[in-house]
Design a protein around this motif. Sequence first.
Motif, PDB file in Angstrom:
ATOM      1  N   GLN A  20      15.867  32.389  33.095  1.00  0.00           N
ATOM      2  CA  GLN A  20      16.456  32.659  34.410  1.00  0.00           C
ATOM      3  C   GLN A  20      17.592  33.651  34.176  1.00  0.00           C
ATOM      4  N   VAL A  21      17.569  34.775  34.882  1.00  0.00           N
ATOM      5  CA  VAL A  21      18.536  35.849  34.659  1.00  0.00           C
ATOM      6  C   VAL A  21      19.569  35.868  35.772  1.00  0.00           C
ATOM      7  N   VAL A  22      20.848  35.908  35.363  1.00  0.00           N
ATOM      8  CA  VAL A  22      21.950  36.012  36.324  1.00  0.00           C
ATOM      9  C   VAL A  22      22.765  37.244  35.952  1.00  0.00           C
ATOM     10  N   PRO A  23      22.780  38.283  36.822  1.00  0.00           N
ATOM     11  CA  PRO A  23      23.643  39.432  36.537  1.00  0.00           C
ATOM     12  C   PRO A  23      25.091  39.017  36.834  1.00  0.00           C
ATOM     13  N   LYS A  24      25.955  39.119  35.831  1.00  0.00           N
ATOM     14  CA  LYS A  24      27.345  38.697  36.012  1.00  0.00           C
ATOM     15  C   LYS A  24      28.219  39.408  34.994  1.00  0.00           C
ATOM     16  N   LYS A  25      29.392  39.827  35.429  1.00  0.00           N
ATOM     17  CA  LYS A  25      30.318  40.499  34.522  1.00  0.00           C
ATOM     18  C   LYS A  25      30.845  39.506  33.492  1.00  0.00           C
ATOM     19  N   PRO A  26      30.979  39.948  32.237  1.00  0.00           N
ATOM     20  CA  PRO A  26      31.562  39.071  31.216  1.00  0.00           C
ATOM     21  C   PRO A  26      33.077  38.978  31.412  1.00  0.00           C
ATOM     22  N   PRO A  27      33.731  38.084  30.688  1.00  0.00           N
ATOM     23  CA  PRO A  27      35.189  37.983  30.800  1.00  0.00           C
ATOM     24  C   PRO A  27      35.866  39.323  30.461  1.00  0.00           C
ATOM     25  N   ALA A  28      37.024  39.546  31.041  1.00  0.00           N
ATOM     26  CA  ALA A  28      37.780  40.779  30.800  1.00  0.00           C
ATOM     27  C   ALA A  28      38.018  40.949  29.305  1.00  0.00           C
ATOM     28  N   GLY A  29      37.904  42.187  28.851  1.00  0.00           N
ATOM     29  CA  GLY A  29      38.133  42.488  27.445  1.00  0.00           C
ATOM     30  C   GLY A  29      36.880  42.391  26.588  1.00  0.00           C
ATOM     31  N   SER A  30      35.761  41.939  27.157  1.00  0.00           N
ATOM     32  CA  SER A  30      34.505  41.845  26.403  1.00  0.00           C
ATOM     33  C   SER A  30      33.956  43.237  26.147  1.00  0.00           C
ATOM     34  N   THR A  31      33.174  43.358  25.104  1.00  0.00           N
ATOM     35  CA  THR A  31      32.629  44.674  24.749  1.00  0.00           C
ATOM     36  C   THR A  31      31.102  44.706  24.830  1.00  0.00           C
ATOM     37  N   TYR A  32      30.521  43.872  25.664  1.00  0.00           N
ATOM     38  CA  TYR A  32      29.066  43.870  25.811  1.00  0.00           C
ATOM     39  C   TYR A  32      28.629  45.073  26.636  1.00  0.00           C
ATOM     40  N   ASN A  33      27.498  45.642  26.270  1.00  0.00           N
ATOM     41  CA  ASN A  33      26.957  46.801  26.983  1.00  0.00           C
ATOM     42  C   ASN A  33      26.216  46.363  28.236  1.00  0.00           C
ATOM     43  N   GLY A  56      23.359  45.618  30.723  1.00  0.00           N
ATOM     44  CA  GLY A  56      21.959  45.261  30.471  1.00  0.00           C
ATOM     45  C   GLY A  56      21.770  44.316  29.299  1.00  0.00           C
ATOM     46  N   THR A  57      22.868  43.834  28.676  1.00  0.00           N
ATOM     47  CA  THR A  57      22.749  42.919  27.545  1.00  0.00           C
ATOM     48  C   THR A  57      23.255  41.530  27.920  1.00  0.00           C
ATOM     49  N   VAL A  58      22.799  40.547  27.149  1.00  0.00           N
ATOM     50  CA  VAL A  58      23.169  39.143  27.385  1.00  0.00           C
ATOM     51  C   VAL A  58      24.544  38.881  26.780  1.00  0.00           C
ATOM     52  N   TRP A  59      25.421  38.240  27.561  1.00  0.00           N
ATOM     53  CA  TRP A  59      26.741  37.875  27.031  1.00  0.00           C
ATOM     54  C   TRP A  59      26.949  36.363  26.984  1.00  0.00           C
ATOM     55  N   LYS A  60      25.992  35.602  27.558  1.00  0.00           N
ATOM     56  CA  LYS A  60      26.113  34.138  27.549  1.00  0.00           C
ATOM     57  C   LYS A  60      24.758  33.538  27.873  1.00  0.00           C
ATOM     58  N   SER A  61      24.472  32.341  27.309  1.00  0.00           N
ATOM     59  CA  SER A  61      23.269  31.606  27.714  1.00  0.00           C
ATOM     60  C   SER A  61      23.653  30.150  27.933  1.00  0.00           C
ATOM     61  N   SER A  62      22.905  29.506  28.813  1.00  0.00           N
ATOM     62  CA  SER A  62      23.144  28.089  29.103  1.00  0.00           C
ATOM     63  C   SER A  62      21.791  27.412  29.275  1.00  0.00           C
ATOM     64  N   PRO A  63      21.472  26.429  28.427  1.00  0.00           N
ATOM     65  CA  PRO A  63      22.226  25.906  27.308  1.00  0.00           C
ATOM     66  C   PRO A  63      22.409  26.973  26.229  1.00  0.00           C
ATOM     67  N   SER A  64      23.370  26.725  25.346  1.00  0.00           N
ATOM     68  CA  SER A  64      23.686  27.700  24.301  1.00  0.00           C
ATOM     69  C   SER A  64      22.643  27.664  23.182  1.00  0.00           C
ATOM     70  N   ALA A  65      22.707  28.673  22.321  1.00  0.00           N
ATOM     71  CA  ALA A  65      21.757  28.807  21.206  1.00  0.00           C
ATOM     72  C   ALA A  65      21.760  27.560  20.329  1.00  0.00           C
ATOM     73  N   SER A 108      23.983  39.538  23.035  1.00  0.00           N
ATOM     74  CA  SER A 108      23.974  40.989  22.779  1.00  0.00           C
ATOM     75  C   SER A 108      22.591  41.618  22.827  1.00  0.00           C
ATOM     76  N   LEU A 109      21.552  40.827  23.061  1.00  0.00           N
ATOM     77  CA  LEU A 109      20.203  41.408  23.169  1.00  0.00           C
ATOM     78  C   LEU A 109      20.016  42.047  24.534  1.00  0.00           C
TER      79      LEU A 109
END
Length: 186
Positions: A105-118, A120-129, A87-88
């Motif tokens: 490393q930045v990858v512009p990609k749509k989040p899964p359907a139904g997500s509420t991320y704005n 320009g914000t992060v919706w996933k990271s790999s590896p995870s937090a 969400s940052l």
Amino acid sequence: VRIVYTVRPGKKLIPSVQNDTKSQALTALRKAGFTNVAALPITVPSTVIPQGHVVGTTPPANSRVSPDTQITLKVSGGGVAVPYTLSLPKNQAIGRIQSQGLVAQVVPKKPPAGSTYNPGTVWKSSPSANKIVLPNSPVTIYVVPPAPTPSPTPSSVSPSPTPSPTPTSPSPSPSSSAARCPASAC
């Protein structure tokens, strides 16, 4: 009478060399009778074992194996926890990642359907937090792309056609009229 027994060496117990330096671990394993200890260790992330010290072995300590089994040292390369970036905004997430000594490393990609991320914000990271990784490791963040801009609506008024030029006949040049009539007759 002389009796000679030839017995193959039995399996030996791999000693724990955790937290030893590479050199100490190699000495301990050879002293225990192991002849095939890998000289090039595998570097693994660890925040518990200091960098350059042994985290473990493959096969693991306390395994019984033949003395000629290859034993590979797993040596700490240090460790860093992947920061929380969900969400940052993209630039803030990149700053957090870089401040931990990691590579964003930045990858512009749509989040899964139904997500509420704005956008320009992060919706996933790999590896995870909170995953422990080696310093300078890449961390991929998936950022919601900007919303598509609507295309302009075509107007209902048709453009007026461009007038085409009217053909004109060429006026006779003086040289062509001189060729048709003699100077005294024209």
